[in-house]
Design an enzyme around this catalytic site. Structure first.
Site, PDB file in Angstrom:
ATOM      1  N   VAL A  61       0.806  -1.212   0.000  1.00 35.75           N
ATOM      2  CA  VAL A  61       0.000   0.000   0.000  1.00 35.75           C
ATOM      3  C   VAL A  61       0.850   1.277   0.000  1.00 35.75           C
ATOM      4  O   VAL A  61       0.326   2.362  -0.272  1.00 35.75           O
ATOM      5  CB  VAL A  61      -0.954  -0.010   1.210  1.00 35.75           C
ATOM      6  CG1 VAL A  61      -0.215   0.293   2.500  1.00 35.75           C
ATOM      7  CG2 VAL A  61      -2.118   0.940   1.014  1.00 35.75           C
ATOM      8  N   TYR A  62       2.140   1.163   0.265  1.00 37.33           N
ATOM      9  CA  TYR A  62       2.994   2.346   0.256  1.00 37.33           C
ATOM     10  C   TYR A  62       3.134   2.855  -1.176  1.00 37.33           C
ATOM     11  O   TYR A  62       3.780   2.230  -2.021  1.00 37.33           O
ATOM     12  CB  TYR A  62       4.384   2.036   0.820  1.00 37.33           C
ATOM     13  CG  TYR A  62       4.430   1.725   2.303  1.00 37.33           C
ATOM     14  CD1 TYR A  62       3.312   1.897   3.118  1.00 37.33           C
ATOM     15  CD2 TYR A  62       5.587   1.247   2.900  1.00 37.33           C
ATOM     16  CE1 TYR A  62       3.355   1.604   4.474  1.00 37.33           C
ATOM     17  CE2 TYR A  62       5.645   0.965   4.253  1.00 37.33           C
ATOM     18  CZ  TYR A  62       4.518   1.140   5.033  1.00 37.33           C
ATOM     19  OH  TYR A  62       4.574   0.846   6.383  1.00 37.33           O
TER      20      TYR A  62
END
Length: 345
Positions: A61-62
């Protein structure tokens, strides 16, 4: 660099690890963390490896996978010298199967992470959040498959409550599936909630803490002072809103104590805050981030020395807050404390 077992496992982790959330930064949160491209990231990885920091933590998700992609480029040609930790479960899209820890999602997420990281195995896969919509048996049986096929070496969690971890461990023990060995947690001098329940669980069940945001979402950098405005260019307004709130007076009290210890030691406030964490029970590794070489080298200066017991006591006193029920009696009443003695550092 010192190395510690990652929880109740045979894997040794450096006491400081590097958080790659600063790699490829985009969006309202991650762009404020950092925007290192592959060239800059490779230089930061070089510095880490020179100092003995060989564990790099990221998540799908980064920056929508960009962090994993940049990290993969930065470690190209030296995969065998590094440990990779990544996380999944948080939403990566708007589709019904783009979030969670279902068998469908986990297998696809691991395949995607392996492609972005340019590797054929992940040293530590952590679930980024508990998925209440997927049976624990489905989650753990899938992790078992991923471990047996060699795509994942160890498993852990992040942002789980105590009962969620214990339920998962009970199911793992029942069927002989891999146990979680790591718990990636928020823990700092201005955020000590980890000590109230999860720390005791980690000690009892063999989960090593990997500490994220050890400087309290940027509050313990030394730039915040009582009665003074935020420095020009500070990103605290953009980043701190994503973390737990901190009462202003409590923050100033902690910073005052850090200032006093800084004068005694000649170390910086961030170095003292990191070193304090390294002396806490169950902590396996503290994840540090850096947008540039200067920040990284300063953070690396948190190891190789130790605070004295008096200095630790000063920081403890300034940062302690009353724990909620049922935890607070253990701190205040002799009878409860006798039955539940504090963990040794």
């Amino acid at each position: 660099m010192d190395y510690r077992p990652l929880g109740k496992s045979g894997l040794k982790a450096p006491v400081l690890s590097f958080g790659a959330g600063t790699f490829g930064g985009s969006g309202p949160l991650f762009s404020n963390w950092g925007q290192s491209d592959a060239v800059e990231a490779r230089r930061l990885v070089d510095i880490c490896l020179e100092a003995g920091v060989n564990l790099f933590d990221t998540a799908d998700v980064y920056s929508d996978g960009a962090s994993e992609e940049v990290l993969g480029e930065a470690i190209k040609g030296r995969r065998d010298t590094v440990l990779i930790s990544t996380k999944t479960s948080l939403p990566m899209g708007d589709g019904p199967n783009d979030a969670g820890s279902s068998r469908f999602r986990l297998i696809r997420a691991v395949e995607d992470a392996l492609r972005r990281l340019q590797t054929n195995y992940i040293d530590l896969l952590q679930l980024h959040a508990f998925d209440a919509g997927t049976p624990v048996e489905e989650v753990l049986s899938t992790l078992d498959t991923l471990v047996r096929t060699g795509k994942v070496r160890y498993v852990g969690v992040s942002n789980f409550s105590g009962w969620q971890i214990m339920k998962s461990l009970a199911v793992a023990d029942r069927y002989g599936w891999p146990r979680y060995v790591a718990n990636q947690v928020y823990y700092s001098l201005v955020g000590r909630d980890y000590e109230w329940d999860l720390m005791q669980l980690g000690e009892d069940q063999g989960l090593g803490a990997m500490v994220w945001s050890p400087l309290g979402w940027g509050r313990l950098t030394g730039k915040i002072r009582r009665g003074a405005p935020l420095p020009e260019g500070s990103r605290l307004h953009e980043t701190a809103s994503f973390g737990p709130p901190v009462d202003d007076e409590h923050l100033y009290r902690v910073v005052d104590a850090l200032d006093a210890v800084a004068k005694e030691t000649g170390k910086t406030i961030p170095q003292i805050a990191l070193n304090w964490l390294l002396q806490r029970p169950t902590v396996s590794s503290v994840i540090v981030g850096a947008r540039n070489e200067e920040q990284l080298r300063q953070n690396l200066g948190a190891v190789g020395w130790s605070l004295t017991s008096d200095q630790v006591a000063k920081l403890d006193e300034a940062s302690t807050v009353t724990a909620p029920y049922p935890h607070f009696p253990y701190r205040r009443q002799e009878g409860f404390a006798r039955l539940n003695p504090p963990l040794a550092g």
